[in-house]
Design a protein around this motif. Structure first.
Motif, PDB file in Angstrom:
ATOM      1  N   LEU A   4       0.836  -1.204   0.000  1.00 45.27           N
ATOM      2  CA  LEU A   4       0.000   0.000   0.000  1.00 45.27           C
ATOM      3  C   LEU A   4       0.870   1.253   0.000  1.00 45.27           C
ATOM      4  CD1 LEU A   4      -2.695  -1.240   2.532  1.00 45.27           C
ATOM      5  CD2 LEU A   4      -3.009  -0.894   0.074  1.00 45.27           C
TER       6      LEU A   4
ATOM      7  N   GLU B  92       1.062   4.221  -2.747  1.00 42.52           N
ATOM      8  CA  GLU B  92       0.992   5.641  -2.396  1.00 42.52           C
ATOM      9  C   GLU B  92       2.162   6.404  -3.001  1.00 42.52           C
ATOM     10  OE1 GLU B  92       0.026   8.087   1.493  1.00 42.52           O
ATOM     11  OE2 GLU B  92       2.011   7.222   1.647  1.00 42.52           O
TER      12      GLU B  92
ATOM     13  N   VAL C  93     -15.122  -0.053  -7.039  1.00 35.32           N
ATOM     14  CA  VAL C  93     -14.869  -1.477  -6.833  1.00 35.32           C
ATOM     15  C   VAL C  93     -16.115  -2.177  -6.313  1.00 35.32           C
ATOM     16  CG1 VAL C  93     -13.385  -3.164  -5.688  1.00 35.32           C
ATOM     17  CG2 VAL C  93     -12.482  -0.906  -6.257  1.00 35.32           C
ATOM     18  N   PHE C  94     -16.447  -3.305  -6.917  1.00 36.03           N
ATOM     19  CA  PHE C  94     -17.538  -4.142  -6.428  1.00 36.03           C
ATOM     20  C   PHE C  94     -16.975  -5.439  -5.892  1.00 36.03           C
ATOM     21  CE2 PHE C  94     -19.737  -1.511  -9.569  1.00 36.03           C
ATOM     22  CZ  PHE C  94     -20.727  -1.016  -8.748  1.00 36.03           C
TER      23      PHE C  94
ATOM     24  N   VAL D  96     -10.509  -8.650  -4.750  1.00 37.94           N
ATOM     25  CA  VAL D  96     -11.340  -7.463  -4.548  1.00 37.94           C
ATOM     26  C   VAL D  96     -10.904  -6.680  -3.323  1.00 37.94           C
ATOM     27  CG1 VAL D  96     -13.631  -6.761  -3.782  1.00 37.94           C
ATOM     28  CG2 VAL D  96     -13.369  -8.125  -5.839  1.00 37.94           C
ATOM     29  N   MET D  97     -10.505  -7.365  -2.266  1.00 39.32           N
ATOM     30  CA  MET D  97     -10.061  -6.642  -1.079  1.00 39.32           C
ATOM     31  C   MET D  97      -8.822  -5.808  -1.402  1.00 39.32           C
ATOM     32  SD  MET D  97     -12.371  -7.449   0.881  1.00 39.32           S
ATOM     33  CE  MET D  97     -12.230  -7.413   2.639  1.00 39.32           C
TER      34      MET D  97
ATOM     35  N   ALA E   3      -9.898  -2.857  -3.481  1.00 35.91           N
ATOM     36  CA  ALA E   3     -10.566  -1.849  -2.651  1.00 35.91           C
ATOM     37  C   ALA E   3      -9.530  -1.066  -1.853  1.00 35.91           C
ATOM     38  CB  ALA E   3     -11.563  -2.527  -1.704  1.00 35.91           C
ATOM     39  N   GLN E   4      -8.508  -1.754  -1.364  1.00 30.60           N
ATOM     40  CA  GLN E   4      -7.500  -1.089  -0.549  1.00 30.60           C
ATOM     41  C   GLN E   4      -6.615  -0.172  -1.398  1.00 30.60           C
ATOM     42  OE1 GLN E   4      -6.241  -4.681   1.528  1.00 30.60           O
ATOM     43  NE2 GLN E   4      -7.366  -3.986   3.331  1.00 30.60           N
TER      44      GLN E   4
ATOM     45  N   SER F 109      -7.636   1.275  -4.106  1.00 27.85           N
ATOM     46  CA  SER F 109      -8.481   2.420  -4.477  1.00 27.85           C
ATOM     47  C   SER F 109      -8.568   3.405  -3.314  1.00 27.85           C
ATOM     48  CB  SER F 109      -9.872   1.961  -4.933  1.00 27.85           C
ATOM     49  OG  SER F 109     -10.694   1.668  -3.826  1.00 27.85           O
ATOM     50  N   ALA F 110      -8.546   2.886  -2.080  1.00 25.53           N
ATOM     51  CA  ALA F 110      -8.562   3.772  -0.904  1.00 25.53           C
ATOM     52  C   ALA F 110      -7.318   4.655  -0.890  1.00 25.53           C
ATOM     53  CB  ALA F 110      -8.633   2.948   0.382  1.00 25.53           C
ATOM     54  N   VAL F 111      -6.185   4.073  -1.253  1.00 24.60           N
ATOM     55  CA  VAL F 111      -4.937   4.849  -1.280  1.00 24.60           C
ATOM     56  C   VAL F 111      -5.040   5.959  -2.333  1.00 24.60           C
ATOM     57  CG1 VAL F 111      -2.457   4.745  -1.743  1.00 24.60           C
ATOM     58  CG2 VAL F 111      -3.562   2.914  -0.439  1.00 24.60           C
TER      59      VAL F 111
ATOM     60  N   MET G 208      -7.779   7.420  -3.495  1.00 22.97           N
ATOM     61  CA  MET G 208      -8.732   8.456  -3.041  1.00 22.97           C
ATOM     62  C   MET G 208      -8.096   9.323  -1.968  1.00 22.97           C
ATOM     63  SD  MET G 208     -12.450   6.592  -2.918  1.00 22.97           S
ATOM     64  CE  MET G 208     -12.027   4.878  -2.693  1.00 22.97           C
ATOM     65  N   LEU G 209      -7.347   8.675  -1.078  1.00 22.59           N
ATOM     66  CA  LEU G 209      -6.702   9.386   0.028  1.00 22.59           C
ATOM     67  C   LEU G 209      -5.658  10.380  -0.494  1.00 22.59           C
ATOM     68  CD1 LEU G 209      -6.493   9.428   3.126  1.00 22.59           C
ATOM     69  CD2 LEU G 209      -4.762   7.650   2.942  1.00 22.59           C
TER      70      LEU G 209
ATOM     71  N   VAL H  47     -12.442  13.698  -6.248  1.00 26.81           N
ATOM     72  CA  VAL H  47     -12.375  12.300  -6.679  1.00 26.81           C
ATOM     73  C   VAL H  47     -13.714  11.905  -7.276  1.00 26.81           C
ATOM     74  CG1 VAL H  47     -12.175   9.904  -5.875  1.00 26.81           C
ATOM     75  CG2 VAL H  47     -10.710  11.682  -4.885  1.00 26.81           C
TER      76      VAL H  47
ATOM     77  N   LEU I  75     -15.850   8.511  -8.865  1.00 24.13           N
ATOM     78  CA  LEU I  75     -15.839   7.055  -9.018  1.00 24.13           C
ATOM     79  C   LEU I  75     -16.733   6.676 -10.197  1.00 24.13           C
ATOM     80  CD1 LEU I  75     -16.245   6.060  -5.236  1.00 24.13           C
ATOM     81  CD2 LEU I  75     -14.135   6.149  -6.574  1.00 24.13           C
TER      82      LEU I  75
END
Lengths: 182, 182
Positions: free
Chosen positions: A46, A50, A70-71, A79-80, A83-84, A86-88, A90-91, A100, A102
């Protein structure tokens, strides 16, 4: 409007920068992939995502970051990680005060090919044509990131105008800026 | 060994700091919850989680961050948010060079109650007893974060010794440090 599209992933995170407005020819400014080693610790992967995305943001200074929504319909483990990652993304954008957006995979496919069920080859072919490239960008994650950016420029012209007005207002009143300057 | 436990979530992210070693009475140094508004944009919620966790890391300087391992067995929408909040926690730790440990909910329950199927009340009761508190920490997310920290201290004494040795070695050779100093 300059958009950084991000196709999130831990092994390969696609990134592509497109500039333009709806109704005019678009320009690709950059495309690539941020990779992290599959055998590394998740927290370090992660961190590598970043660091990679920060370099893209530093270099291209996009006005908006478009990330694939992400679905959880596919392989759970993948997927996890998606999702993680994508969180980075967005952050990193939120920290700089960059809006941002989606978009779902089918929104992106429909935007660039006319069909929400288009396959990867079709998306790659349309990205190549729309950006007047010599060949489809590889890997597919890179082409998908460009498609996301194109989708965002085309789908939300009204929203983009609003965001530009807000950005101008924020620039005129820098005390309200929350992003880090690092 | 000082451990920050993180029970990841977007609405309520539980945080708890426990100090001690396996086989000795443990001490709670702090407990709380980082909250983000449910109506905020996802990127801003992730940013708020990051800012909240950074404050905890600044204040308590843990040697390890223990995060709940997220599975996709529950409500899909909730799980994605949980996975994304956990990514922020892992990222904040990795950026500072702090080792991250992931423990499953059943590992945590088994560590503090003896049963991997214990309910929230049982976990809260054991956290209260083990940390010699007057009452169970509330909300449950805060108690779960403390349970995670306790679980980590108890489960991995050998691993902790190794991590301390690595940390000492890294401190002695600061040129290998990758974390930001912000």
């Amino acid at each position: 409007m300059r958009v950084l599209g991000v196709d999130p992933g831990l092994t390969r995170c696609g990134v592509g920068v497109v500039e333009g407005v709806a109704g005019r020819p678009l320009t690709m400014l950059g495309v690539g992939v941020v990779r992290t080693p599959a055998d590394a610790d998740l927290s370090h992967r992660l961190l590598a995502v970043e660091q990679g995305l920060e370099r893209w943001l530093d270099e291209y200074r996009p006005e908006c970051v478009a990330v694939e929504r992400v679905f959880s319909q596919h392989n759970v483990r993948t997927v996890m990680g998606t999702a993680q990652a994508s969180a980075v993304a967005m952050l990193c954008a939120a920290r700089r005060g960059i809006p941002v957006a989606l978009h779902t995979p089918s929104e992106v496919k429909a935007a660039v090919t006319g069909s929400g069920r288009a396959d990867k080859a079709q998306v790659g072919a349309m990205v190549t044509r729309l950006l007047r490239l010599d060949a489809p960008p590889k890997p597919a994650d890179a082409a998908d990131a460009l498609a996301l950016a194109i989708c965002h420029i085309w789908r939300a012209p009204a929203q983009n105008r609003l965001q530009r007005a807000v950005a101008l207002h924020a620039a005129a009143a820098p005390t309200t800026t929350k992003g880090r300057t690092s």
